[in-house]
Design a protein around this motif. Structure first.
Motif, short mmCIF file in Angstrom:
data_model
loop_
_atom_site.label_atom_id
_atom_site.label_comp_id
_atom_site.label_asym_id
_atom_site.label_seq_id
_atom_site.Cartn_x
_atom_site.Cartn_y
_atom_site.Cartn_z
N ALA A 16 -14.12 -5.88 0.77
CA ALA A 16 -13.87 -7.00 -0.15
C ALA A 16 -12.49 -6.89 -0.79
O ALA A 16 -11.79 -7.89 -0.98
CB ALA A 16 -14.95 -7.06 -1.22
N GLU A 17 -12.08 -5.66 -1.13
CA GLU A 17 -10.75 -5.46 -1.73
C GLU A 17 -9.66 -5.78 -0.72
O GLU A 17 -8.64 -6.39 -1.06
CB GLU A 17 -10.59 -4.03 -2.26
CG GLU A 17 -11.60 -3.63 -3.36
CD GLU A 17 -11.43 -4.38 -4.68
OE1 GLU A 17 -10.41 -5.05 -4.88
OE2 GLU A 17 -12.35 -4.30 -5.51
N PHE A 18 -9.87 -5.38 0.54
CA PHE A 18 -8.88 -5.71 1.57
C PHE A 18 -8.85 -7.22 1.83
O PHE A 18 -7.80 -7.78 2.11
CB PHE A 18 -9.14 -4.93 2.86
CG PHE A 18 -8.56 -3.53 2.83
CD1 PHE A 18 -7.20 -3.33 2.59
CD2 PHE A 18 -9.36 -2.42 3.06
CE1 PHE A 18 -6.66 -2.05 2.55
CE2 PHE A 18 -8.82 -1.13 3.02
CZ PHE A 18 -7.48 -0.95 2.78
N GLU A 49 -1.84 -4.67 -5.52
CA GLU A 49 -2.88 -4.17 -6.42
C GLU A 49 -4.23 -4.09 -5.72
O GLU A 49 -4.98 -3.15 -5.91
CB GLU A 49 -3.00 -5.07 -7.66
CG GLU A 49 -1.92 -4.81 -8.69
CD GLU A 49 -2.24 -5.43 -10.05
OE1 GLU A 49 -3.26 -6.15 -10.17
OE2 GLU A 49 -1.44 -5.21 -10.98
N GLU A 50 -4.52 -5.11 -4.91
CA GLU A 50 -5.80 -5.12 -4.20
C GLU A 50 -5.88 -3.99 -3.17
O GLU A 50 -6.92 -3.37 -2.99
CB GLU A 50 -6.05 -6.47 -3.53
CG GLU A 50 -6.14 -7.64 -4.49
CD GLU A 50 -7.17 -7.47 -5.60
OE1 GLU A 50 -8.13 -6.69 -5.42
OE2 GLU A 50 -7.01 -8.10 -6.65
N GLN A 51 -4.74 -3.73 -2.51
CA GLN A 51 -4.70 -2.60 -1.58
C GLN A 51 -4.97 -1.30 -2.34
O GLN A 51 -5.67 -0.42 -1.85
CB GLN A 51 -3.32 -2.50 -0.93
CG GLN A 51 -3.14 -3.42 0.25
CD GLN A 51 -1.82 -3.11 0.95
OE1 GLN A 51 -0.76 -3.17 0.35
NE2 GLN A 51 -1.91 -2.77 2.21
N ALA A 52 -4.40 -1.22 -3.54
CA ALA A 52 -4.61 -0.03 -4.37
C ALA A 52 -6.09 0.10 -4.75
O ALA A 52 -6.64 1.21 -4.75
CB ALA A 52 -3.74 -0.09 -5.62
N HIS A 53 -6.73 -1.02 -5.05
CA HIS A 53 -8.17 -0.97 -5.39
C HIS A 53 -8.96 -0.40 -4.21
O HIS A 53 -9.84 0.45 -4.40
CB HIS A 53 -8.70 -2.38 -5.71
CG HIS A 53 -8.12 -2.97 -6.95
ND1 HIS A 53 -8.27 -4.30 -7.28
CD2 HIS A 53 -7.37 -2.42 -7.94
CE1 HIS A 53 -7.64 -4.53 -8.42
NE2 HIS A 53 -7.09 -3.42 -8.83
N ALA A 54 -8.64 -0.86 -3.00
CA ALA A 54 -9.33 -0.34 -1.81
C ALA A 54 -9.09 1.16 -1.68
O ALA A 54 -10.01 1.93 -1.40
CB ALA A 54 -8.83 -1.07 -0.56
N GLU A 126 -10.77 -3.89 -15.41
CA GLU A 126 -9.76 -4.52 -14.56
C GLU A 126 -10.15 -5.97 -14.26
O GLU A 126 -9.31 -6.87 -14.26
CB GLU A 126 -9.60 -3.71 -13.26
CG GLU A 126 -8.67 -4.30 -12.21
CD GLU A 126 -7.20 -4.29 -12.59
OE1 GLU A 126 -6.85 -3.68 -13.61
OE2 GLU A 126 -6.40 -4.92 -11.86
N GLN A 127 -11.44 -6.21 -14.03
CA GLN A 127 -11.90 -7.57 -13.73
C GLN A 127 -11.73 -8.50 -14.92
O GLN A 127 -11.42 -9.68 -14.75
CB GLN A 127 -13.36 -7.56 -13.24
CG GLN A 127 -13.51 -7.09 -11.78
CD GLN A 127 -12.55 -7.76 -10.82
OE1 GLN A 127 -11.69 -7.11 -10.22
NE2 GLN A 127 -12.62 -9.08 -10.67
N VAL A 128 -11.93 -7.97 -16.12
CA VAL A 128 -11.72 -8.78 -17.33
C VAL A 128 -10.27 -9.24 -17.36
O VAL A 128 -9.97 -10.42 -17.60
CB VAL A 128 -12.06 -7.97 -18.62
CG1 VAL A 128 -11.66 -8.73 -19.88
CG2 VAL A 128 -13.54 -7.61 -18.65
MG MG Z 1 -9.61 -5.94 -6.73
#
Ligand code: MG
Length: 172
Positions: A16-18, A49-54, A126-128
């Motif tokens: 999902a993050e990717f 940032e999303e890659q970092a989350h993954a 982070e989602q907030v």
């Molecule tokens: Mg994310």
């Protein structure tokens, strides 16, 4: 060792993050082509940032003796009618991600996996922030309406956004 249930949930979240990363990269490419390089920059940083989350989830799974499984990334949209439409899509997407994070949080509690629950705390906050930022840009774009100069100024402002390595990776 991590339970198979939690491992599957985290692997789904990595995907999902990717997917999020791919979505924001598509937005960056769209606005680059549209001559909105500041908005493109904002989405490029969002992509990173999303890659970092993954990566945070992958590191975590590895640290718990789990196995990362990389599954195919579904197709993403390629065009948006306007900057407002893209940020509205961003907010809608982040609201879905919040639900996903909350679901893993609930699963971790049900499984008495407090290490995973603790790891998720950063993502909850982070989602907030993700939702608040998207909402704020939507509000501003609504005020801007079809004022070209105001949109140009916002584009200039978003050009200044810089990437900061998220705390869980910076401290890793
Ligand atoms: Mg994310």
């Amino acid at each position: 060792m991590i339970s198979p249930k939690i491992q599957d949930a985290i692997n789904a979240q990595i995907n999902a993050e990717f997917w999020s990363a791919y979505l924001y990269l598509a937005m960056a490419m769209h606005f680059e082509a549209e001559g909105r390089s500041g908005i493109a920059n904002w989405f490029k940083i969002q992509f990173k940032e999303e890659q970092a989350h993954a990566e945070i989830f992958m590191n975590y799974l590895n640290s718990r003796g789990g196995r990362v499984v990389l599954s195919p990334i579904d197709e993403v949209p390629q065009t948006w009618e306007s900057p407002l439409a893209a940020f509205e899509a961003t907010l809608a997407h982040e609201e879905k991600v919040t639900v996903l994070i909350n679901n893993i949080y609930a699963l971790a509690e049900a499984e008495h996996d407090y290490a995973t629950r603790g790891k998720l705390d950063w993502f909850v906050s982070e989602q907030v922030e993700e939702e608040e930022t998207a909402k704020n840009l939507i509000d501003r774009l609504k005020l801007i309406g079809d004022n070209g100069l105001a949109l140009y100024m916002l584009d200039q402002e978003l050009a200044a956004r810089v990437y900061n390595v998220p705390a869980p990776l910076a401290n890793a």
